[in-house]
Design a protein around this motif. Structure first.
Motif, PDB file in Angstrom:
ATOM      1  N   ALA A 176       0.766  -1.183   0.085  1.00 25.88           N
ATOM      2  CA  ALA A 176       0.077  -0.053   0.145  1.00 25.88           C
ATOM      3  C   ALA A 176       0.842   1.452  -0.085  1.00 25.88           C
ATOM      4  O   ALA A 176       2.034   1.304   0.721  1.00 25.88           O
ATOM      5  CB  ALA A 176      -0.837  -0.082   1.212  1.00 25.88           C
ATOM      6  N   ASP A 177       0.371   2.239  -0.757  1.00 24.16           N
ATOM      7  CA  ASP A 177       1.128   3.391  -0.609  1.00 24.16           C
ATOM      8  C   ASP A 177       1.404   4.099   0.603  1.00 24.16           C
ATOM      9  O   ASP A 177       0.521   4.275   1.446  1.00 24.16           O
ATOM     10  CB  ASP A 177       0.169   4.675  -1.500  1.00 24.16           C
ATOM     11  CG  ASP A 177       0.110   4.186  -2.949  1.00 24.16           C
ATOM     12  OD1 ASP A 177       0.945   3.223  -3.358  1.00 24.16           O
ATOM     13  OD2 ASP A 177      -0.477   4.818  -3.783  1.00 24.16           O
ATOM     14  N   GLY A 178       2.569   4.364   1.053  1.00 25.17           N
ATOM     15  CA  GLY A 178       2.994   5.075   2.431  1.00 25.17           C
ATOM     16  C   GLY A 178       3.149   4.105   3.296  1.00 25.17           C
ATOM     17  O   GLY A 178       3.558   4.329   4.525  1.00 25.17           O
ATOM     18  N   PHE A 179       3.105   2.720   2.982  1.00 23.59           N
ATOM     19  CA  PHE A 179       3.336   1.711   4.136  1.00 23.59           C
ATOM     20  C   PHE A 179       4.142   0.637   3.616  1.00 23.59           C
ATOM     21  O   PHE A 179       4.490   0.671   2.292  1.00 23.59           O
ATOM     22  CB  PHE A 179       1.901   0.841   4.420  1.00 23.59           C
ATOM     23  CG  PHE A 179       1.087   1.901   5.120  1.00 23.59           C
ATOM     24  CD1 PHE A 179       0.917   1.798   6.468  1.00 23.59           C
ATOM     25  CD2 PHE A 179       0.244   2.789   4.226  1.00 23.59           C
ATOM     26  CE1 PHE A 179      -0.047   2.561   7.154  1.00 23.59           C
ATOM     27  CE2 PHE A 179      -0.645   3.570   4.871  1.00 23.59           C
ATOM     28  CZ  PHE A 179      -0.900   3.401   6.440  1.00 23.59           C
ATOM     29  N   SER A 180       4.927   0.000   4.611  1.00 24.21           N
ATOM     30  CA  SER A 180       5.756  -1.363   4.258  1.00 24.21           C
ATOM     31  C   SER A 180       5.157  -2.231   3.505  1.00 24.21           C
ATOM     32  O   SER A 180       3.767  -2.385   3.883  1.00 24.21           O
ATOM     33  CB  SER A 180       6.620  -1.735   5.524  1.00 24.21           C
ATOM     34  OG  SER A 180       7.592  -0.613   6.086  1.00 24.21           O
ATOM     35  N   THR A 181       5.747  -2.908   2.756  1.00 24.40           N
ATOM     36  CA  THR A 181       5.050  -4.256   2.456  1.00 24.40           C
ATOM     37  C   THR A 181       4.885  -5.419   3.534  1.00 24.40           C
ATOM     38  O   THR A 181       5.807  -5.407   4.415  1.00 24.40           O
ATOM     39  CB  THR A 181       5.828  -4.977   1.094  1.00 24.40           C
ATOM     40  OG1 THR A 181       6.148  -4.152   0.231  1.00 24.40           O
ATOM     41  CG2 THR A 181       5.433  -6.503   0.695  1.00 24.40           C
ATOM     42  N   GLN A 182       3.748  -5.755   3.462  1.00 26.48           N
ATOM     43  CA  GLN A 182       3.319  -7.049   4.584  1.00 26.48           C
ATOM     44  C   GLN A 182       2.638  -8.171   4.235  1.00 26.48           C
ATOM     45  O   GLN A 182       2.070  -8.104   3.169  1.00 26.48           O
ATOM     46  CB  GLN A 182       2.606  -6.084   5.646  1.00 26.48           C
ATOM     47  CG  GLN A 182       2.665  -6.771   6.970  1.00 26.48           C
ATOM     48  CD  GLN A 182       2.181  -5.762   8.081  1.00 26.48           C
ATOM     49  OE1 GLN A 182       1.844  -4.547   8.027  1.00 26.48           O
ATOM     50  NE2 GLN A 182       2.077  -6.044   9.228  1.00 26.48           N
ATOM     51  N   GLN A 183       3.253  -9.259   4.814  1.00 31.56           N
ATOM     52  CA  GLN A 183       2.494 -10.468   4.286  1.00 31.56           C
ATOM     53  C   GLN A 183       1.672 -11.248   5.578  1.00 31.56           C
ATOM     54  O   GLN A 183       2.111 -11.011   6.775  1.00 31.56           O
ATOM     55  CB  GLN A 183       3.654 -11.536   3.844  1.00 31.56           C
ATOM     56  CG  GLN A 183       4.252 -11.083   2.464  1.00 31.56           C
ATOM     57  CD  GLN A 183       4.984 -12.308   2.137  1.00 31.56           C
ATOM     58  OE1 GLN A 183       5.803 -12.767   2.998  1.00 31.56           O
ATOM     59  NE2 GLN A 183       5.157 -12.539   0.818  1.00 31.56           N
TER      60      GLN A 183
END
Length: 771
Positions: A508-515
């Motif tokens: 998501a824009d402005g956030f870290s990649t998360q799984q």
């Protein structure tokens, strides 16, 4: 198996029918053409001799020639009603006969129309017809009183039917086993082999010139076998393979019927010569059939229905005996210390009635007895019931209800070791013949694909987020689905397989990649799943974190909205835009879903995942790095699987590339939280350590910590073989402390699918620190 119509009502019909033939012929012979007279004589002859197919063809000719003739329609209806299947086709003929006759022309019409409605599960209409027929009964005569009793029984069947229709069980899936197994004759008494891939059954089909029983002019019973194939069940005809499941030459010139196997599959029980026999499997072949003790075979007319307990010491069988309650009853016999069967004990009135009981079946645990009965709360003919063993006593019989039971005969219920799949026999109207075999399952057929609809938003300001969502099938590396949520309202749509495990990557824009790992439930009918995804930045102890929250409402939202009255005035995201037609519906649904407790609704899961937050520059750099999903391990193993090696080859290639050569791969090992208390007891005993629950729990945790370490080390060793330097890898191991999904179900049982997802090693890239 006797016809669903009792002998009295059929004899009543025949007496009246002969009178009708005489009187109608006198008054109509001069008015009819010669071909009608001839066809009518042929039709009545075929009907009287029970050649129903022939009679149906002839009566259809007459009805087509004269559609308003009440007699033609009435007798045409009888030709269908008395046949062995599709009796509901009699209804339009009876209704036409009633329409074109005066109310007292053919008084029996109401009775037979009532039976036809009943067989078609139109219970209220059936009772209306029986009540009209009751007015024509002479209640002062002996025969009238008997007929009145019969009508009251039919009315009681229908009253039960109305009740069970309102309580119909919808999660049972019943299927006719098809013409590869069933014939136009009778198939019944299924017996499940312990493999679950083969069943035995009994049939009275015409086969290779087998002789007819002079009592009912039907072929003698023989035993057959069917095997499960990719295309369904099919008759097993290979003689070499049949020897695995049946003694050689088991079928004789007279009656032979399948009864049951012992729990280990090494003893088979069959029926012949009005007695129960057994054979044992030894040294790769079946021995000769031996007759059971006279204590079991004492009845003059035994019924081929026996079930035996898993330990082989309790035998339930059916017989007609002087000490019975009435008709056929179920008895129990215990094997004594000499290996003989003791004097049978009649089961209580909770099971046996003054009517007939048949086809007992005892579950493997010995706590549930299934059987069929024409008494209790039957809705017509034999119905299937069950009784639970509670404090040494069998509980009052409980009907399995609809769809197991129908207005026809439903009998010979058997179930596999899981208590979820099984077979029974029924003469219901939709069958292929007089009696058919049906399979059932409480596990419906899964859909090929489903849809996950949802939104992504910032949890602090409740505003929608544009994001890339990537769904990776944990069971198939090549199955990757991606989509982009709309910036205007955060909406997205993903197509996935039901009853599967996935890794959801959120960019998501402005956030870290998360799984985050998710599991889609089994889905038998189509409805959209709904997933609400929120992202939020928080600060704890001077550290910045990112929290992802998934509210997976993976159930039929239409049912929720129809039954829930939850207040919708709650804090939900504002994602409305001018093109959004579902705004108010989604607001309402999300509000209602918040009322669920995940522990009480297995298809509603609340998943939270927290990672350390990174600056915008770091996020941008991270988003350029490839995403490698976790690798998975077999239970209690640290050896790499073939699939894991394929994923590690990709990682090694990247670490040796220009982009990856300056990165460090953080490798974190994980395990599931499965417990084996018995194994721990053995280990403690061997080491002469006192066993306690607390000590066992701690040993499991320590063991899993070491196992997770070994899994991480296995990865490092493999990467080293592929040319990756020690300085490019770093290992962590947390044991069972960080499951991606719960290890156990709500009832405390092990969730085997979830545990597979927790047996993993995860990867994260970091910049190398300068020396």
């Amino acid at each position: 198996m006797k016809n669903i119509f009792n002998l009295f009502t059929k004899s009543l019909y025949l007496k009246t029918f002969c009178f009708l033939i005489t009187t109608i012929f006198i008054f109509t012979s001069f008015a009819q053409e010669v071909n009608k007279n001839k066809t009518l004589r042929q039709a009545r002859k075929a009907l009287y001799k029970e050649k129903y197919t022939e009679a149906q063809l002839l009566y259809n000719k007459l009805v087509n020639a004269e559609p308003t003739n009440d007699v033609y329609n009435f007798e045409a209806g009888l030709s269908y009603l008395f046949s062995t299947f599709q009796q509901n086709k009699s209804i339009p003929f009876f209704e036409a006969a009633l329409q074109h006759s005066s109310t007292d022309t053919i008084t029996e019409l109401y009775y037979y129309l009532g039976k036809a409605y009943q067989l078609n599960s139109e219970f209220e209409k059936a009772n209306q017809s029986f009540e009209k027929f009751d007015k024509f009964i002479d209640h002062q005569t002996k025969s009238g009183k008997i007929l009145k009793s019969d009508v009251l029984k039919e009315i009681n069947y229908n009253t039960n039917g109305v009740k069970y229709l309102s309580e119909k069980v919808n999660n049972i899936f019943i299927e006719n086993m098809g013409t590869q197994v069933n014939s136009i004759d009778r198939e019944y008494a299924p017996v499940i082999h312990q493999s679950g891939e083969v069943i035995l059954f009994t049939s009275r089909r015409k086969y290779k010139g087998n002789k007819l029983d002079k009592g009912d002019l039907m072929p003698y019973e023989d035993i057959y076998a069917a095997k499960k194939t990719e295309k369904g069940w099919a008759l097993l005809t290979d003689k070499a393979e049949l020897k695995k499941y049946l003694p050689e030459n088991v079928n004789t010139k007279k009656h032979d019927a399948s009864i049951t196997y012992s729990s280990d599959g090494n003893t088979i029980y069959t029926y012949k010569k009005d007695a129960i026999w057994q054979s044992s499997f030894d040294n790769g072949s079946w021995g000769l059939l031996k007759k059971l003790d006279e204590t079991v075979n004492a009845s003059k007319f035994n019924v081929p229905s026996v079930t035996i307990s898993a330990d082989g010491n309790s035998l339930f069988f059916v017989a007609t005996r002087k000490d019975g309650i009435g008709g056929k009853d179920i008895y129990k016999s215990i094997k004594n210390s000499n290996g003989k069967w003791d004097t049978p004990i009649l089961l209580s009135s909770n099971i046996n009635t003054k009517d007939d009981e048949d086809a007992p079946y005892l579950t493997t645990d010995g706590n549930t007895l299934y059987f069929s009965s024409t008494g209790h709360s039957s809705i017509g003919g034999y119905d299937i019931f069950k009784s639970e063993l509670i404090n040494g006593e069998w509980s009052p019989a409980q009907s399995l209800g609809i769809p197991f039971n129908s207005p026809a005969d439903d009998i010979f219920y058997v179930v596999d070791k899981t208590n979820k799949n099984g077979f029974f026999s029924s003469s219901r109207v939709e069958g292929n013949g007089a009696f058919d075999l049906y399979s059932f399952s409480s596990e419906c057929k899964n859909l090929d694909n489903t849809e996950i609809r949802g939104i992504v938003y910032d949890n602090l300001n409740k505003k929608p987020l544009k994001s890339n969502l990537i769904l990776t099938n944990n069971n198939a590396d090549t199955d990757v689905i991606s989509t982009t949520s709309l910036p205007s309202n955060g909406k997205f749509l993903l197509v996935a397989k039901p009853e599967n495990s996935y890794m959801l990557t959120i960019e998501a824009d402005g956030f870290s990649t998360q799984q985050i790992g998710i599991i889609t439930p089994k889905q038998c009918e189509y409805y959209q799943l709904f997933s609400e995804i929120s992202l939020e930045k928080i600060t704890l102890n001077n550290k910045d974190y990112q929290v992802a929250t998934l509210r997976n409402s993976f159930f039929n939202r239409t049912e929720l909205e129809a039954t829930s009255n939850i207040d919708t005035a709650v804090n939900v995201p504002d994602f409305k835009d001018e093109t959004d037609n579902y705004y108010h519906d989604d607001i309402s649904f999300m509000a209602k879903s918040r009322s669920f407790n995940p522990e009480n609704n297995p298809n509603f899961t609340l998943i939270k995942d927290t990672i350390e937050f990174k600056s915008a520059d770091v996020i941008a750099a991270d988003n350029k790095k490839p995403q490698f999903g976790p690798i998975y391990f077999d239970f209690d193993k640290s050896a790499l699987t073939k699939e894991a090696r394929i994923e590690l080859d990709k990682i090694a290639t990247y670490l040796k590339s220009e982009e990856g050569k300056n990165l460090v791969l953080d490798i974190t090992g994980h395990t599931d939280g499965k417990r084996d208390m018995e194994l721990n007891k053995k280990i403690f005993a061997k080491k002469r350590i006192e066993f306690t629950t607390e000590a066992s729990e701690q040993r499991s945790k320590n063991y899993n910590k070491e196992l997770s370490k070994n899994r991480a080390i296995s990865v490092v060793k493999y990467l080293k073989q592929k040319g990756i330097k020690d300085s490019q890898t770093a290992i962590n191991y947390v044991g069972e402390d960080e499951p991606v999904v719960p290890n156990i179900n709500n009832d405390g049982s092990n969730n085997l699918e979830n545990q597979k997802l927790n047996r993993r090693v995860e990867f994260k890239f970091n910049e190398q620190k300068p020396l």
